[in-house]
Scaffold this motif. Structure first.
Motif, PDB file in Angstrom:
ATOM      1  N   ARG A 379       0.835  -1.206   0.000  1.00 52.63           N
ATOM      2  CA  ARG A 379       0.000   0.000   0.000  1.00 52.63           C
ATOM      3  C   ARG A 379       0.870   1.257   0.000  1.00 52.63           C
ATOM      4  O   ARG A 379       1.682   1.455   0.896  1.00 52.63           O
ATOM      5  N   ALA A 380       0.663   2.065  -1.027  1.00 54.69           N
ATOM      6  CA  ALA A 380       1.265   3.401  -1.046  1.00 54.69           C
ATOM      7  C   ALA A 380       0.147   4.366  -0.671  1.00 54.69           C
ATOM      8  O   ALA A 380      -0.934   4.309  -1.248  1.00 54.69           O
ATOM      9  N   SER A 381       0.385   5.210   0.309  1.00 50.53           N
ATOM     10  CA  SER A 381      -0.670   6.156   0.708  1.00 50.53           C
ATOM     11  C   SER A 381      -0.100   7.569   0.723  1.00 50.53           C
ATOM     12  O   SER A 381       0.916   7.844   1.342  1.00 50.53           O
ATOM     13  N   LEU A 382      -0.790   8.442   0.005  1.00 54.76           N
ATOM     14  CA  LEU A 382      -0.255   9.769  -0.305  1.00 54.76           C
ATOM     15  C   LEU A 382      -0.684  10.839   0.689  1.00 54.76           C
ATOM     16  O   LEU A 382      -1.721  10.714   1.334  1.00 54.76           O
ATOM     17  N   ALA A 383       0.117  11.867   0.758  1.00 50.96           N
ATOM     18  CA  ALA A 383      -0.246  13.075   1.504  1.00 50.96           C
ATOM     19  C   ALA A 383       0.066  14.272   0.623  1.00 50.96           C
ATOM     20  O   ALA A 383       0.707  14.134  -0.429  1.00 50.96           O
ATOM     21  N   PHE A 384      -0.356  15.469   1.093  1.00 49.52           N
ATOM     22  CA  PHE A 384      -0.234  16.648   0.229  1.00 49.52           C
ATOM     23  C   PHE A 384       1.200  17.104   0.043  1.00 49.52           C
ATOM     24  O   PHE A 384       1.476  17.925  -0.825  1.00 49.52           O
ATOM     25  N   TYR A 385       2.149  16.573   0.867  1.00 47.51           N
ATOM     26  CA  TYR A 385       3.551  16.958   0.655  1.00 47.51           C
ATOM     27  C   TYR A 385       4.260  16.039  -0.335  1.00 47.51           C
ATOM     28  O   TYR A 385       5.434  16.237  -0.626  1.00 47.51           O
ATOM     29  N   ASN A 386       3.574  15.023  -0.831  1.00 46.07           N
ATOM     30  CA  ASN A 386       4.193  14.154  -1.836  1.00 46.07           C
ATOM     31  C   ASN A 386       4.187  14.837  -3.208  1.00 46.07           C
ATOM     32  O   ASN A 386       3.373  15.709  -3.467  1.00 46.07           O
ATOM     33  N   THR A 387       5.121  14.388  -4.049  1.00 41.04           N
ATOM     34  CA  THR A 387       5.300  15.048  -5.353  1.00 41.04           C
ATOM     35  C   THR A 387       5.154  14.033  -6.492  1.00 41.04           C
ATOM     36  O   THR A 387       5.240  12.818  -6.265  1.00 41.04           O
ATOM     37  N   THR A 388       4.981  14.548  -7.699  1.00 41.77           N
ATOM     38  CA  THR A 388       4.928  13.653  -8.864  1.00 41.77           C
ATOM     39  C   THR A 388       6.266  12.938  -9.036  1.00 41.77           C
ATOM     40  O   THR A 388       6.301  11.778  -9.430  1.00 41.77           O
ATOM     41  N   ALA A 389       7.366  13.638  -8.710  1.00 40.45           N
ATOM     42  CA  ALA A 389       8.683  12.996  -8.827  1.00 40.45           C
ATOM     43  C   ALA A 389       8.751  11.790  -7.877  1.00 40.45           C
ATOM     44  O   ALA A 389       9.370  10.768  -8.210  1.00 40.45           O
ATOM     45  N   GLU A 390       8.125  11.905  -6.726  1.00 39.68           N
ATOM     46  CA  GLU A 390       8.124  10.767  -5.794  1.00 39.68           C
ATOM     47  C   GLU A 390       7.280   9.608  -6.329  1.00 39.68           C
ATOM     48  O   GLU A 390       7.618   8.441  -6.127  1.00 39.68           O
ATOM     49  N   ILE A 391       6.195   9.941  -7.000  1.00 35.11           N
ATOM     50  CA  ILE A 391       5.381   8.885  -7.618  1.00 35.11           C
ATOM     51  C   ILE A 391       6.212   8.175  -8.694  1.00 35.11           C
ATOM     52  O   ILE A 391       6.198   6.947  -8.813  1.00 35.11           O
ATOM     53  N   ASP A 392       6.972   8.957  -9.450  1.00 34.61           N
ATOM     54  CA  ASP A 392       7.845   8.354 -10.461  1.00 34.61           C
ATOM     55  C   ASP A 392       8.865   7.420  -9.797  1.00 34.61           C
ATOM     56  O   ASP A 392       9.151   6.341 -10.322  1.00 34.61           O
ATOM     57  N   ARG A 393       9.410   7.850  -8.663  1.00 38.33           N
ATOM     58  CA  ARG A 393      10.354   6.989  -7.936  1.00 38.33           C
ATOM     59  C   ARG A 393       9.678   5.685  -7.506  1.00 38.33           C
ATOM     60  O   ARG A 393      10.274   4.609  -7.553  1.00 38.33           O
ATOM     61  N   LEU A 394       8.424   5.806  -7.041  1.00 37.52           N
ATOM     62  CA  LEU A 394       7.690   4.604  -6.623  1.00 37.52           C
ATOM     63  C   LEU A 394       7.533   3.636  -7.798  1.00 37.52           C
ATOM     64  O   LEU A 394       7.830   2.440  -7.681  1.00 37.52           O
ATOM     65  N   VAL A 395       7.099   4.179  -8.930  1.00 42.87           N
ATOM     66  CA  VAL A 395       6.818   3.326 -10.086  1.00 42.87           C
ATOM     67  C   VAL A 395       8.109   2.658 -10.571  1.00 42.87           C
ATOM     68  O   VAL A 395       8.150   1.441 -10.824  1.00 42.87           O
ATOM     69  N   GLU A 396       9.152   3.448 -10.642  1.00 45.19           N
ATOM     70  CA  GLU A 396      10.463   2.919 -11.036  1.00 45.19           C
ATOM     71  C   GLU A 396      10.919   1.852 -10.027  1.00 45.19           C
ATOM     72  O   GLU A 396      11.434   0.794 -10.403  1.00 45.19           O
ATOM     73  N   GLY A 397      10.695   2.142  -8.750  1.00 44.25           N
ATOM     74  CA  GLY A 397      11.079   1.207  -7.691  1.00 44.25           C
ATOM     75  C   GLY A 397      10.324  -0.110  -7.791  1.00 44.25           C
ATOM     76  O   GLY A 397      10.904  -1.182  -7.597  1.00 44.25           O
ATOM     77  N   VAL A 398       9.035  -0.017  -8.080  1.00 44.62           N
ATOM     78  CA  VAL A 398       8.243  -1.243  -8.210  1.00 44.62           C
ATOM     79  C   VAL A 398       8.730  -2.056  -9.405  1.00 44.62           C
ATOM     80  O   VAL A 398       8.888  -3.284  -9.324  1.00 44.62           O
ATOM     81  N   ARG A 399       9.007  -1.377 -10.508  1.00 45.24           N
ATOM     82  CA  ARG A 399       9.528  -2.088 -11.696  1.00 45.24           C
ATOM     83  C   ARG A 399      10.824  -2.830 -11.354  1.00 45.24           C
ATOM     84  O   ARG A 399      11.017  -3.987 -11.731  1.00 45.24           O
ATOM     85  N   LYS A 400      11.687  -2.144 -10.637  1.00 42.33           N
ATOM     86  CA  LYS A 400      12.973  -2.737 -10.257  1.00 42.33           C
ATOM     87  C   LYS A 400      12.733  -3.961  -9.357  1.00 42.33           C
ATOM     88  O   LYS A 400      13.346  -5.014  -9.538  1.00 42.33           O
ATOM     89  N   ALA A 401      11.819  -3.805  -8.415  1.00 42.57           N
ATOM     90  CA  ALA A 401      11.510  -4.907  -7.496  1.00 42.57           C
ATOM     91  C   ALA A 401      10.991  -6.110  -8.268  1.00 42.57           C
ATOM     92  O   ALA A 401      11.390  -7.253  -8.018  1.00 42.57           O
ATOM     93  N   VAL A 402      10.120  -5.848  -9.238  1.00 41.36           N
ATOM     94  CA  VAL A 402       9.549  -6.941 -10.039  1.00 41.36           C
ATOM     95  C   VAL A 402      10.657  -7.681 -10.789  1.00 41.36           C
ATOM     96  O   VAL A 402      10.701  -8.909 -10.829  1.00 41.36           O
ATOM     97  N   THR A 403      11.581  -6.916 -11.370  1.00 39.51           N
ATOM     98  CA  THR A 403      12.694  -7.527 -12.092  1.00 39.51           C
ATOM     99  C   THR A 403      13.528  -8.402 -11.156  1.00 39.51           C
ATOM    100  O   THR A 403      13.845  -9.555 -11.486  1.00 39.51           O
ATOM    101  N   LEU A 404      13.843  -7.825  -9.988  1.00 39.04           N
ATOM    102  CA  LEU A 404      14.678  -8.576  -9.034  1.00 39.04           C
ATOM    103  C   LEU A 404      13.987  -9.851  -8.548  1.00 39.04           C
ATOM    104  O   LEU A 404      14.627 -10.878  -8.305  1.00 39.04           O
ATOM    105  N   LEU A 405      12.657  -9.760  -8.404  1.00 37.26           N
ATOM    106  CA  LEU A 405      11.922 -10.918  -7.892  1.00 37.26           C
ATOM    107  C   LEU A 405      11.611 -11.918  -9.009  1.00 37.26           C
ATOM    108  O   LEU A 405      11.000 -12.964  -8.779  1.00 37.26           O
ATOM    109  N   GLY A 406      11.991 -11.543 -10.224  1.00 34.20           N
ATOM    110  CA  GLY A 406      11.788 -12.459 -11.350  1.00 34.20           C
ATOM    111  C   GLY A 406      10.319 -12.587 -11.670  1.00 34.20           C
ATOM    112  O   GLY A 406       9.820 -13.644 -11.992  1.00 34.20           O
TER     113      GLY A 406
END
Ligand code: PMP
Length: 406
Positions: A379-406
Motif C-alpha cells: 500500500r502506497a498512501s499519499l499526503a499533500f507533501y508528496n510530489t509527482t517525482a516521488e510517484i515516479d520513484r515509486l513506479v520505477e522502484g516497483v519495476r525494479k523490485a519486479v525484475t529482481l523478484l523475477g
C-alpha cells in the motif's frame, strides 16, 4: 501537477529531507501515520518550555495558561469539524474513541438480539470493540459486503436496516482500498429508521472537509497522528444529546462533579469522558496541526491529492502484472496493489532499499484481505507533501523490485 506552495510546504516537514539507504526518502506510508510540520513540534515545545502545568486544576498562572491552550485546541478541533466545543471529547485516538462509544452502548443501549452494522472494509479497531460488545450482550454483528471494486453494496446496506439495529459504524475512507464511502447516503438511510451512525474518519480527516453538523452524523472518530499531529491524541465527536445519554467511560479525576463514597455525580460532557490528566501537549499539537491544514486549505489539499492519486494510478497501471486491490470510483490516495505472485513484503523490502517507504501486509483489515483472497497488499498512501517525482520513484522502484523478484 502544479502547486506553487509545495516547496514551501515541504520545508515545514524537515523529516522529508533525509536519505534512507543512500537514497532521498520517499515517504508513502501516510495511511499509517503522517509526518509533522515544525509548527506542530514548536507548539508542543512551547508548552513544555513555557507553561507546562496541569489543566483544569490550578489557580496559578501556568495552569491557567495550560488550560486555555488545551481548551483552545478543543475549539480548533470543533471549528475544523464544524461542531460545538462541548461535543468534542479528547481521546487517545480513533481506537479509543470507538471503544468509548462501544463501552457505552454495551452498558446502556445494546441488548440480546440487537444488531450493530459495520462493513467488510473496516479496520480491526471498528470490528473488535463491536464484536466484544455483541458477544457479551448476545447481540449480532452484521457486515455490509463490498463488491470487487471495493465499494460498499448499498442495496445490501439498505436491506439490512431494521428496528433491531442499534448503531451503524462505518469507515468514511478505507485505509486499505482508499474507497470513499457514500457517508451522506448511509446517514440518511440509517436516520430514516432512527438508527444512529458513527463514522471512523481516521483516513478522511486530513484529506477532505469534515462538517459533522451538516452531515448530521451522530459520532465521528479521528486520530491526531493521521492529520499531521502527534500520536496519543484523537477525538470523539458526539452529538450533544448522545454525549448526555452515554455513560462515563473511565472513572477518575476531572470527570466528576462531586464524589462521596456513596454516590458520584459526573461533570458535563466532554469532561465526563476525560478522566485523569489528559495528553495536554498532544492536544495542543493536534490543534496546531488542524490550524496548519486550515491555513494550507483543505480544498487545495483535496484537489492536489486527487490529481496526484490519478497520476499514481495511471502510472502504476503501466506495470505488467500489477493488480489494484480496490478500484472504487470515489477514492482517496491509499493505493493497494499486488504484482503477479510476488509477496507484498518482498516488494516492500526492495522498495525500502531504494528509500521508498510503503506499507505491506493486511493493514489491520484481515477480513477484507479474506474477501479479496490475498494475504496482504503493498500500500502506497499519499499526503499533500508528496510530489509527482516521488510517484515516479515509486513506479520505477516497483519495476525494479519486479525484475529482481523475477
Ligand atoms: N480506522 C482506520 C480506517 C484506520 O486507518 C486506523 C489506523 N490505521 C484506525 C481506525 C485506528 O487508528 P488509531 O490506531 O490511531 O487508533
Amino acid at each position: 501537477i502544479v502547486w506553487p506552495e509545495l516547496e514551501l510546504i515541504r520545508n515545514d516537514f524537515p523529516i522529508l529531507k533525509q536519505t534512507v539507504n543512500g537514497k532521498p526518502l520517499v515517504y508513502l506510508d501516510n495511511g499509517a501515520t503522517t509526518q509533522k510540520p515544525v509548527q506542530v513540534l514548536r507548539a508542543m515545545q512551547d508548552y513544555y518550555t513555557g507553561y507546562n502545568s496541569n489543566v483544569h486544576r490550578g489557580v496559578h498562572t501556568l495552569s491557567q495558561q495550560a488550560t486555555s491552550a488545551y481548551e483552545a485546541a478543543r475549539h480548533q478541533v470543533a471549528h475544523y469539524i464544524g461542531a460545538h466545543n462541548h461535543e468534542v471529547v479528547f481521546t487517545k485516538g480513533t481506537t479509543d474513541a470507538i471503544n468509548l462509544v462501544a463501552a457505552g452502548f454495551r452498558k446502556e443501549f445494546l441488548h440480546e438480539g440487537d444488531e450493530i452494522i459495520i462493513s467488510a472494509m473496516e479496520h480491526h479497531s471498528n470490528i473488535v470493540p463491536w464484536q466484544l460488545a455483541c458477544e457479551e450482550k448476545k447481540a449480532h454483528l452484521k457486515v455490509v459486503p463490498v463488491n470487487d471494486n471495493g465499494e460498499l453494496d448499498m442495496e445490501a446496506f439498505a436491506s439490512m436496516l431494521n428496528p433491531r439495529v442499534k448503531l451503524v459504524s462505518i469507515a468514511w475512507i478505507s485505509n486499505t482500498l482508499g474507497t470513499i464511502n457514500p457517508v451522506k447516503d448511509i446517514i440518511t438511510l440509517a436516520h430514516e429508521q432512527g438508527i444512529p451512525v458513527l463514522l471512523d474518519a481516521a483516513q478522511a480527516a486530513g484529506h477532505l472537509p469534515l462538517k459533522v453538523h451538516e452531515l448530521d452524523v451522530d459520532f465521528l472518530a479521528l486520530s491526531g497522528h493521521k492529520v499531521y499531529g502527534p500520536t496519543g491524541i484523537g477525538i470523539l465527536y458526539g452529538k450533544e444529546e448522545w454525549l448526555n445519554k452515554l455513560p462515563p467511560y473511565q472513572g477518575g479525576g476531572d470527570m466528576i462533579k462531586h464524589v462521596t463514597f456513596e454516590k458520584t455525580t459526573y461533570a458535563e460532557p466532554p469532561l465526563k469522558f476525560e478522566a485523569g490528566t489528559p495528553a495536554i501537549a498532544e492536544a495542543i499539537g493536534l490543534g496546531a496541526a488542524l490550524a496548519y491544514i486550515t491555513q494550507t486549505g483543505i480544498h487545495k489539499i483535496m484537489a492536489y491529492e486527487h490529481q496526484l492519486t490519478a497520476y499514481a494510478l495511471e502510472q502504476l497501471r503501466t506495470i505488467d502484472g500489477l493488480r489494484l486491490v480496490g478500484d472504487a470510483k470515489e477514492r482517496s490516495g491509499a493505493i493497494s496493489f499486488l504484482i503477479g505472485d510476488t509477496h507484498p513484503s518482498d516488494v516492500g523490502v526492495l522498495l525500502d532499499q531504494q528509500g521508498i517507504a510503503v506499507r505491506t501486509g493486511h493493514h489491520c483489515t484481515q477480513p477484507l484481505m479474506d474477501r479479496f483472497e490475498c494475504p496482504g497488499t503493498v500500500r502506497a498512501s499519499l499526503a499533500f507533501y508528496n510530489t509527482t517525482a516521488e510517484i515516479d520513484r515509486l513506479v520505477e522502484g516497483v519495476r525494479k523490485a519486479v525484475t529482481l523478484l523475477g
